[in-house]
Structure formats: C-alpha cells, structure tokens
Write an enzyme that holds these catalytic residues in place. Structure first.
Site, short mmCIF file in Angstrom:
data_model
loop_
_atom_site.label_atom_id
_atom_site.label_comp_id
_atom_site.label_asym_id
_atom_site.label_seq_id
_atom_site.Cartn_x
_atom_site.Cartn_y
_atom_site.Cartn_z
N HIS A 14 -5.03 -1.65 10.76
CA HIS A 14 -4.42 -2.52 9.74
C HIS A 14 -3.00 -2.82 10.20
O HIS A 14 -2.38 -2.01 10.89
CB HIS A 14 -4.40 -1.73 8.42
N CYS B 24 -5.66 -8.23 6.99
CA CYS B 24 -4.49 -7.59 7.62
C CYS B 24 -4.90 -6.85 8.88
O CYS B 24 -4.38 -5.76 9.16
CB CYS B 24 -3.76 -6.66 6.65
N ASP C 264 -4.31 7.29 9.70
CA ASP C 264 -4.24 6.41 8.54
C ASP C 264 -5.54 6.59 7.77
O ASP C 264 -6.59 6.06 8.16
CB ASP C 264 -4.05 4.97 9.01
N GLN D 242 -8.66 4.24 4.00
CA GLN D 242 -10.04 3.85 3.67
C GLN D 242 -11.00 5.03 3.79
O GLN D 242 -12.20 4.87 3.60
CB GLN D 242 -10.51 2.73 4.60
N1 7TS Z 1 -4.17 1.15 6.20
C1 7TS Z 1 -5.41 0.75 5.91
C2 7TS Z 1 -6.56 1.26 6.73
C3 7TS Z 1 -5.61 -0.10 4.82
O1 7TS Z 1 -6.85 -0.48 4.51
C4 7TS Z 1 -4.51 -0.57 4.08
C5 7TS Z 1 -4.68 -1.56 2.97
C6 7TS Z 1 -3.24 -0.10 4.42
C7 7TS Z 1 -3.11 0.76 5.49
C8 7TS Z 1 -2.04 -0.45 3.63
O2 7TS Z 1 -2.11 0.12 2.37
P1 7TS Z 1 -1.00 -0.14 1.26
O3 7TS Z 1 -1.55 0.49 0.03
O4 7TS Z 1 0.25 0.52 1.73
O5 7TS Z 1 -0.87 -1.63 1.15
N2 7TS Z 1 -5.83 -2.37 3.05
C9 7TS Z 1 -6.12 -3.45 2.32
C10 7TS Z 1 -7.33 -4.14 2.43
O6 7TS Z 1 -8.24 -3.84 3.18
N3 7TS Z 1 -7.33 -5.18 1.58
O7 7TS Z 1 -6.16 -5.17 0.92
C11 7TS Z 1 -5.40 -4.11 1.37
#
Ligand code: 7TS
Length: 417
Positions: A134, A375, A211, A214
């Site tokens: 991401h 992203c 990370d 997910q």
């Molecule tokens: N890493 C992964 C694997 C993610 O899926 C996301 C957000 C982030 C980091 C960032 O997370 P945040 O909460 O700090 O924004 N993923 C997604 C998505 O798949 N659709 O919208 C946000």
C-alpha cells in the site's frame, strides 16, 4: 432469501446471519435497496458493542488521561491503559509498553521511518519492500530516502500475485537495514509468508516491520510467533473507530529510538535548555490521544474474541471460495490476484466495462465495493492495469451478498455487454 446449498450457513460454529444483527448500519439502504457492504478492506462497519463503548466514554467516563488527580481522570486512564493491555493480549506481545497508540497504520509506519530511519540509517543503506505494498508502506520510505539517501529495493510478485521469496532472499545483503512488508495485500488479498520473511531477514540481523492492516481482521496474529520487530494496524479495519491504530515494537528498538513528535505526555521534565523524555510507550505518544478511540478499539477486540477469530476466518474463507467460484461464471471477468493463500479480498476486471463503471452500476443496486488502484499503484502497474473492482468480505458478509454482487455484475454486462 434462500441460502445457496453450496455454503452451509453455520459450518464453523460461527453464525454470520446472527452477527449481522450486531451491526446497525447493515439495516440501512442505499438508493432504496438494502445495503450490501463489500468494502470492509477500506473500513469495516462497527458493531453495537463498539458504538456503545465509545458512547459510554463520553457519557460517563471522559476526562483527559495520565494527568488528573481526580477520580474521573483516573477512571479514563484505567480504561485507556486497559485497552492497551487488550491490544497486547490480542497480538500476544510480551509487554504492554511495546504497544503504541497512533492514528493508524499510516502514522505507525511514518513513526518508524522518521524515528528509526533517521536515527539508524544512512546513505547507501537499503530497505526491502514488496510489489504488494500500500502507498502507506512506500511513501514514508521515499520521504526517508530524500533525507538520508537510502536505497529502496522491491521484491517482485508472480502472475498470481504471490511474493517471489527466492528473489527476496537474493535482495537481502550486507547493506540491508530493514525489511518493511505487508502481511496481506489490500488490493488483491495475497497473504505473504511472514515466518519466512522474518527468518531470512533475522539470519542477517535485519529487523522486519510488518504492515498488518489487512491481516488482523481475518486471522490470529502472534507477534512473538512471527518474531517481527514492528507490527502496525489500523483500528477502523478491525471493526473499531477510525483515528486510532497500533504500532507494536520490540522494547529494545523502541527504547533506542528517538521520539517522533514532541509535546505533552512524552516528557519527564522540560527546561528551555534540556528535555528528559518519558519511558515507552509514552515517549511516542505526544499530546492528548484519541482516548475514546483506543477504548473503542479495546471493545472491538473483545467483540471479535467473543465470536472467535479462527471461526471468523473459516467463515470468510468459505465466502471467499463461494464468491471466487460464483464470479468465475461472469462472462469476461478476470480475477486479479489468485494466490494460493488469500484473505477474503477479491479483485477483478471486466473486459467490457471500466472498474469505475462497474462500481457505479453496483452502487445503484445497493452494492458497495471499492474501485480504483486501492493505493497500490505499483501493483496495478505490475498487472498492466490502471484499476480493479474489489469486493472485500468481513465477518458479516454472507453468500446472499455474493449473489447480490453477481446479480449486479450481470446488470453491468446488460448495460455494457
Ligand atoms: N496498509 C494496508 C495494507 C492498507 O490496506 C491500508 C489501508 C493502509 C496501510 C493504510 O491504513 P490507514 O488506516 O492508515 O489509512 N487500505 C485501504 C484500502 O484498501 N482501501 O481504503 C484504505
């Protein structure tokens, strides 16, 4: 609605139809149709237990923390620190002081990049990422690269979207200082082999940041079993509030790292000449945190553990398999990401309609999916496409939701076919 015969409603000791009752928003409508929410990878919906926990904070237990000598502040502090302990147990971290509350995964990764990275990395040092990342696990390292002159190396994926572990082993070398890798791809669902990733890095004395955004909603995570050095996730993808997330770090790293931000709560004493910093975790928690968010996240963890994370995983895998099979019968549909090990995320393209058109037609049917690059633009580039349509399944999704998606896709074909 009858349930498809291919999927026993309660095969795993987990009843998604009953769990749906815990989520008030699932009773709402979109464009006059019952909401079919298939975008939990972007953000999961909230069970009543979380909504009530947050409401309870503001109605009965709210004050600032770590500073009041009065009873109310002590109660709030106890609830906040209680949430930290719940996160510790959830990740099986050795100590609660290794759990930092941050705004989300994004902030957790930026914290490591700016604190660990600026303190310990120098020009020519290398960080290994993967093609699955991401943007949150790419851009913070590029910002660090602009300051320090480090080099980013990228592990490729095969056509199924699986990490090429041999290529990873070859990228590890004497200049490698950190591996930062996703546990599960948000865009295509691939589960990466974290044990192997960590083992190979540690053989060379290289720390690993995972990370886990997910991963945590879908499987049991044990940071001691993984032996990773850092693990980040966001509360809002785990059925908790947004604006709160977690960075787990081994105490030896967190103690050696300089503060990321300065302000209240992260100090022991301040004069204009010199500041002594507080102990971890407080050293990394400058300013008033998202108090109700942390407590809400604790409630989400309680809720999930009450249902059983292995049971949730088994259910979601059954829905994923049903969906994979059901969508394979849609004319011109090509799945993107067919790894052997996948979380309940299904990305695809249709040969006759752009993903945004797919999303718009589905929206008209009450079906919420995400379309776009998710992203993860480098991953889209790897597959030679600008975007996909992505359905992601949470604990509350059922085969009926998959059928609604499939019916919506048939409608797309009628319009664009
Ligand atoms: N890493 C992964 C694997 C993610 O899926 C996301 C957000 C982030 C980091 C960032 O997370 P945040 O909460 O700090 O924004 N993923 C997604 C998505 O798949 N659709 O919208 C946000």
């Amino acid at each position: 609605m009858t349930k498809p015969a291919t999927l026993d409603p309660r095969p795993h000791g987990f009843d998604a139809w009953r769990a749906r009752e815990d989520f008030p928003i699932l009773k709402t409508e979109a464009h006059g149709k019952p909401l079919v929410y298939l975008d939990s990878a972007a953000s999961a919906q909230k069970p009543r237990a979380v909504i009530e926990a947050v409401r309870h904070v503001y109605e009965a237990e709210y004050a600032n923390i770590h500073r009041g000598v009065y009873e109310l502040s002590e109660k709030t502090t106890a609830a906040f620190e209680g949430a930290r302990e719940k996160v510790r147990a959830f990740l099986n971290a050795p100590e609660a002081r290794e759990i930092l509350f941050v705004r989300g995964a994004t902030e957790g990764i930026n914290l490591v990049a700016q604190s660990f990275g600026r303190a310990f990395l120098k020009e020519g040092d290398e960080i290994i990422l993967s093609a699955l990342e991401h943007h949150s696990n790419i851009v913070p390292w590029q910002l660090l690269r602009d300051i320090t002159g480090i080099v980013l190396r990228v592990v490729p994926v095969n056509n199924a979207g699986e990490l090429e572990i041999d290529a990873y082993a070859e990228l590890l070398n004497t200049r490698t200082r950190l591996v930062a890798m996703t546990h599960v791809s948000n865009a295509i669902g691939t589960v990466t082999p974290i044990h192997d990733i960590v083992r190979l890095a540690h053989e060379r004395g290289v720390p690993v940041l995972v990370d886990g955004c997910q991963a945590v909603p879908h499987q049991k995570v044990d940071v001691q079993d993984f032996d990773c050095d850092f693990y980040v996730f966001s509360g809002h993808k785990l059925y908790g509030p947004s604006g709160i997330g977690v960075l787990y770090g081994k105490a030896k790293h967190l103690e050696a790292m300089p503060p990321y931000q300065g302000g209240g709560d992260m100090i022991r004493s301040v004069t204009f000449e010199k500041t002594d910093y507080n102990v971890i975790p407080h050293k990394f928690e400058a300013g008033t945190p998202h108090i109700a968010g942390a407590i809400g996240l604790g409630a989400a963890i309680d809720y999930l553990e009450g249902l059983g994370i292995p049971e949730i995983m088994a259910h979601e895998q059954a829905v994923l398999h049903y969906a994979t099979e059901r969508l394979s019968r849609i004319r011109g549909l090509r799945p993107i990401g067919t790894a052997r090990e996948k979380a309940s995320i299904l990305s695809f393209v249709l040969d006759r309609a752009h993903p945004h058109d797919v999303g718009t037609v589905l929206d008209g049917e009450g079906v919420a999916i995400r379309t776009g690059h998710h992203c993860a633009q480098p991953l889209m580039e790897r597959f030679g496409i600008p975007a996909t349509a992505r359905a992601s399944f949470g604990l509350y999704n059922t085969p009926e939701d998959v059928d609604a998606l499939a019916a919506g896709l048939e409608k797309v074909l009628e319009i664009f076919g």
